[in-house]
Design an enzyme around this catalytic site. Sequence first.
Site, PDB file in Angstrom:
ATOM      1  CB  ALA A   6      23.094  25.664 -47.271  1.00  0.00           C
ATOM      2  CE1 TYR A   7      27.992  30.373 -43.540  1.00  0.00           C
ATOM      3  CE2 TYR A   7      28.434  28.468 -44.924  1.00  0.00           C
ATOM      4  CZ  TYR A   7      28.668  29.201 -43.772  1.00  0.00           C
ATOM      5  OH  TYR A   7      29.581  28.748 -42.852  1.00  0.00           O
TER       6      TYR A   7
END
Length: 162
Positions: free
Chosen positions: A29-30
Amino acid sequence: MAKEIERKFLVLSDDWRPLATSSTPMRQAYIASMDDRSVRVRTRNGTSAMLTIKIGQNLRVRDEFEYPVPLADAQELMTLAIGRVIEKTRHTVEHGGFIWEVDVFEGVYEGLIIAEVEMRSETDDPALPAWLGAEITGDRRYSNQSLAIEPSPTEFKHGLSH
């Protein structure tokens, strides 16, 4: 300073599968995203985690910094992600003296398979396996960052991007 030098391709066939030497389930995930940089958290096998910072506009060569983080911290950071959490299994395949990483995506991107090869220098010219399709190096639509943050393109959903 660490450099990431890579080329990316769509995968045309499953001929790579019998050559795979490892398979690792991943979630990523960012946490932060800009045009020229990103902060990503990734878990491997549900047992370890890394925080990665990438800086640079060029998708073939970028600065990359990676740090181990506690798994619980990574899982909490994923709840704060921008966009969606990407799920995939990464397989490694040796070909012509290079290690190819073949990512088989799950979830919204099920059917999408991307292979990348990391090189030691920009002048490396790895032999391309026959199971590769179109080169997508530099095509931002196929970056993990875009796949996580942008609305999911219909053509990726069922592997129609091949």
